[in-house]
Scaffold this motif. Structure first.
Motif, PDB file in Angstrom:
ATOM      1  N   LEU A  47     -27.385   4.511 -47.016  1.00 42.00           N
ATOM      2  CA  LEU A  47     -27.835   5.673 -46.119  1.00 42.00           C
ATOM      3  C   LEU A  47     -27.165   5.734 -44.683  1.00 42.00           C
ATOM      4  O   LEU A  47     -26.477   4.731 -44.119  1.00 42.00           O
ATOM      5  N   PRO A  48     -26.848   6.973 -44.281  1.00 40.53           N
ATOM      6  CA  PRO A  48     -25.960   6.999 -42.928  1.00 40.53           C
ATOM      7  C   PRO A  48     -26.574   6.417 -41.790  1.00 40.53           C
ATOM      8  O   PRO A  48     -25.997   6.263 -40.666  1.00 40.53           O
ATOM      9  N   VAL A  49     -27.949   6.264 -41.828  1.00 35.90           N
ATOM     10  CA  VAL A  49     -28.747   5.709 -40.852  1.00 35.90           C
ATOM     11  C   VAL A  49     -28.730   4.027 -40.857  1.00 35.90           C
ATOM     12  O   VAL A  49     -29.254   3.416 -41.908  1.00 35.90           O
ATOM     13  N   ALA A  50     -28.361   3.270 -39.739  1.00 43.63           N
ATOM     14  CA  ALA A  50     -28.306   1.971 -39.763  1.00 43.63           C
ATOM     15  C   ALA A  50     -29.825   1.391 -39.624  1.00 43.63           C
ATOM     16  O   ALA A  50     -30.622   2.082 -38.856  1.00 43.63           O
ATOM     17  N   CYS A  51     -30.142   0.210 -40.081  1.00 40.79           N
ATOM     18  CA  CYS A  51     -31.474  -0.534 -39.785  1.00 40.79           C
ATOM     19  C   CYS A  51     -31.862  -0.659 -38.260  1.00 40.79           C
ATOM     20  O   CYS A  51     -30.762  -1.220 -37.821  1.00 40.79           O
ATOM     21  N   PRO A  52     -32.651  -0.297 -37.684  1.00 45.09           N
ATOM     22  CA  PRO A  52     -32.850  -0.377 -36.343  1.00 45.09           C
ATOM     23  C   PRO A  52     -33.064  -2.048 -36.101  1.00 45.09           C
ATOM     24  O   PRO A  52     -32.678  -2.413 -34.921  1.00 45.09           O
ATOM     25  N   SER A  53     -33.410  -2.812 -37.176  1.00 44.71           N
ATOM     26  CA  SER A  53     -33.319  -4.248 -36.919  1.00 44.71           C
ATOM     27  C   SER A  53     -32.225  -5.164 -36.857  1.00 44.71           C
ATOM     28  O   SER A  53     -31.864  -5.739 -36.060  1.00 44.71           O
ATOM     29  N   CYS A  54     -31.679  -4.695 -38.084  1.00 42.54           N
ATOM     30  CA  CYS A  54     -30.401  -5.697 -38.189  1.00 42.54           C
ATOM     31  C   CYS A  54     -28.721  -4.945 -38.578  1.00 42.54           C
ATOM     32  O   CYS A  54     -28.162  -5.716 -38.546  1.00 42.54           O
ATOM     33  N   GLY A  55     -29.036  -3.534 -38.356  1.00 46.14           N
ATOM     34  CA  GLY A  55     -27.779  -2.659 -38.457  1.00 46.14           C
ATOM     35  C   GLY A  55     -27.314  -2.499 -40.074  1.00 46.14           C
ATOM     36  O   GLY A  55     -26.175  -1.739 -40.186  1.00 46.14           O
ATOM     37  N   SER A  56     -27.856  -3.040 -41.067  1.00 46.12           N
ATOM     38  CA  SER A  56     -27.504  -2.657 -42.303  1.00 46.12           C
ATOM     39  C   SER A  56     -27.586  -1.243 -42.506  1.00 46.12           C
ATOM     40  O   SER A  56     -28.684  -0.558 -42.390  1.00 46.12           O
ATOM     41  N   HIS A  57     -26.895  -0.590 -43.684  1.00 43.30           N
ATOM     42  CA  HIS A  57     -26.798   0.624 -44.062  1.00 43.30           C
ATOM     43  C   HIS A  57     -27.414   0.393 -45.513  1.00 43.30           C
ATOM     44  O   HIS A  57     -27.624   1.843 -46.255  1.00 43.30           O
ATOM     45  N   MET A  79     -31.756  12.718 -45.625  1.00 47.18           N
ATOM     46  CA  MET A  79     -30.806  12.125 -44.963  1.00 47.18           C
ATOM     47  C   MET A  79     -29.402  12.054 -45.521  1.00 47.18           C
ATOM     48  O   MET A  79     -28.367  12.292 -44.905  1.00 47.18           O
ATOM     49  N   LEU A  80     -29.543  11.772 -46.867  1.00 47.47           N
ATOM     50  CA  LEU A  80     -28.260  11.885 -47.670  1.00 47.47           C
ATOM     51  C   LEU A  80     -27.704  13.351 -47.895  1.00 47.47           C
ATOM     52  O   LEU A  80     -26.604  13.387 -47.773  1.00 47.47           O
ATOM     53  N   GLU A  81     -28.685  14.395 -47.916  1.00 44.54           N
ATOM     54  CA  GLU A  81     -28.134  15.671 -48.091  1.00 44.54           C
ATOM     55  C   GLU A  81     -27.736  16.062 -46.621  1.00 44.54           C
ATOM     56  O   GLU A  81     -26.626  16.966 -46.789  1.00 44.54           O
ATOM     57  N   LYS A  82     -28.235  15.817 -45.346  1.00 41.60           N
ATOM     58  CA  LYS A  82     -27.536  16.010 -44.275  1.00 41.60           C
ATOM     59  C   LYS A  82     -26.147  15.413 -44.109  1.00 41.60           C
ATOM     60  O   LYS A  82     -25.378  15.848 -43.419  1.00 41.60           O
ATOM     61  N   GLY A  83     -25.912  14.253 -44.661  1.00 46.18           N
ATOM     62  CA  GLY A  83     -24.827  13.510 -44.785  1.00 46.18           C
ATOM     63  C   GLY A  83     -24.367  12.696 -43.556  1.00 46.18           C
ATOM     64  O   GLY A  83     -25.145  12.626 -42.710  1.00 46.18           O
ATOM     65  N   PRO A  84     -23.434  11.723 -43.593  1.00 44.79           N
ATOM     66  CA  PRO A  84     -22.844  10.834 -42.570  1.00 44.79           C
ATOM     67  C   PRO A  84     -22.301  11.665 -41.442  1.00 44.79           C
ATOM     68  O   PRO A  84     -21.999  12.796 -41.601  1.00 44.79           O
ATOM     69  N   GLY A  85     -22.126  10.831 -40.364  1.00 45.49           N
ATOM     70  CA  GLY A  85     -21.619  11.415 -39.180  1.00 45.49           C
ATOM     71  C   GLY A  85     -20.192  11.881 -39.223  1.00 45.49           C
ATOM     72  O   GLY A  85     -19.639  12.661 -38.408  1.00 45.49           O
ATOM     73  N   ALA A 126     -15.150   8.539 -42.759  1.00 48.15           N
ATOM     74  CA  ALA A 126     -15.253   7.420 -43.223  1.00 48.15           C
ATOM     75  C   ALA A 126     -16.444   6.744 -43.965  1.00 48.15           C
ATOM     76  O   ALA A 126     -16.857   6.221 -44.954  1.00 48.15           O
ATOM     77  N   GLU A 127     -17.639   7.183 -43.166  1.00 45.73           N
ATOM     78  CA  GLU A 127     -18.926   6.872 -43.748  1.00 45.73           C
ATOM     79  C   GLU A 127     -19.420   7.683 -44.920  1.00 45.73           C
ATOM     80  O   GLU A 127     -20.021   7.075 -45.731  1.00 45.73           O
ATOM     81  N   ALA A 128     -18.876   8.821 -45.054  1.00 47.45           N
ATOM     82  CA  ALA A 128     -19.075   9.651 -46.156  1.00 47.45           C
ATOM     83  C   ALA A 128     -18.576   8.852 -47.410  1.00 47.45           C
ATOM     84  O   ALA A 128     -19.027   8.785 -48.669  1.00 47.45           O
ATOM     85  N   LEU A 129     -17.186   8.615 -47.268  1.00 50.71           N
ATOM     86  CA  LEU A 129     -16.597   7.728 -48.253  1.00 50.71           C
ATOM     87  C   LEU A 129     -17.279   6.666 -48.825  1.00 50.71           C
ATOM     88  O   LEU A 129     -17.327   6.228 -50.132  1.00 50.71           O
ATOM     89  N   ILE A 130     -17.666   5.788 -47.896  1.00 51.15           N
ATOM     90  CA  ILE A 130     -18.292   4.588 -48.217  1.00 51.15           C
ATOM     91  C   ILE A 130     -19.608   4.837 -48.692  1.00 51.15           C
ATOM     92  O   ILE A 130     -19.932   4.175 -49.805  1.00 51.15           O
ATOM     93  N   GLU A 131     -20.382   5.873 -48.407  1.00 51.91           N
ATOM     94  CA  GLU A 131     -21.774   6.136 -48.993  1.00 51.91           C
ATOM     95  C   GLU A 131     -21.290   6.509 -50.451  1.00 51.91           C
ATOM     96  O   GLU A 131     -21.985   6.349 -51.426  1.00 51.91           O
TER      97      GLU A 131
END
Length: 74
Positions: A10-20, A52-58, A61-66
């Motif tokens: 997901l384009p949102v990082a985990c608030p605890s550990c930063g994983s996507h 979140m996926l429909e709104k897309g990444p910021g 680069a994030e779009a390509l990774i996702e």
């Protein structure tokens, strides 16, 4: 009992550990919970993750990774 979950990015990082990477049930019911694949923290329900996926990444680069990560899991 076999594991019936899979990981999505997901384009949102985990608030605890930063994983996507997040774990979702393969059935993908709208009310299924989405948890961080690393630290297991609850993020949202699946229908919110779809938004979140429909709104897309910021950025591009994030779009390509996702695109690459999520394609492997579908």
């Amino acid at each position: 009992m076999p594991d019936t979950s899979e990981d999505i990015r997901l384009p949102v990082a985990c608030p605890s550990c930063g994983s996507h990477l997040y774990r979702v049930n393969q059935v993908r019911n709208p009310t299924d919970e989405v948890h961080c694949a690393s630290c297991k923290r609850y993020l949202c329900d699946y229908h919110e993750a779809v938004d979140m996926l429909e709104k897309g990444p910021g950025d591009e680069a994030e779009a390509l990774i996702e695109k690459v990560v999520n394609r492997r899991h579908h």
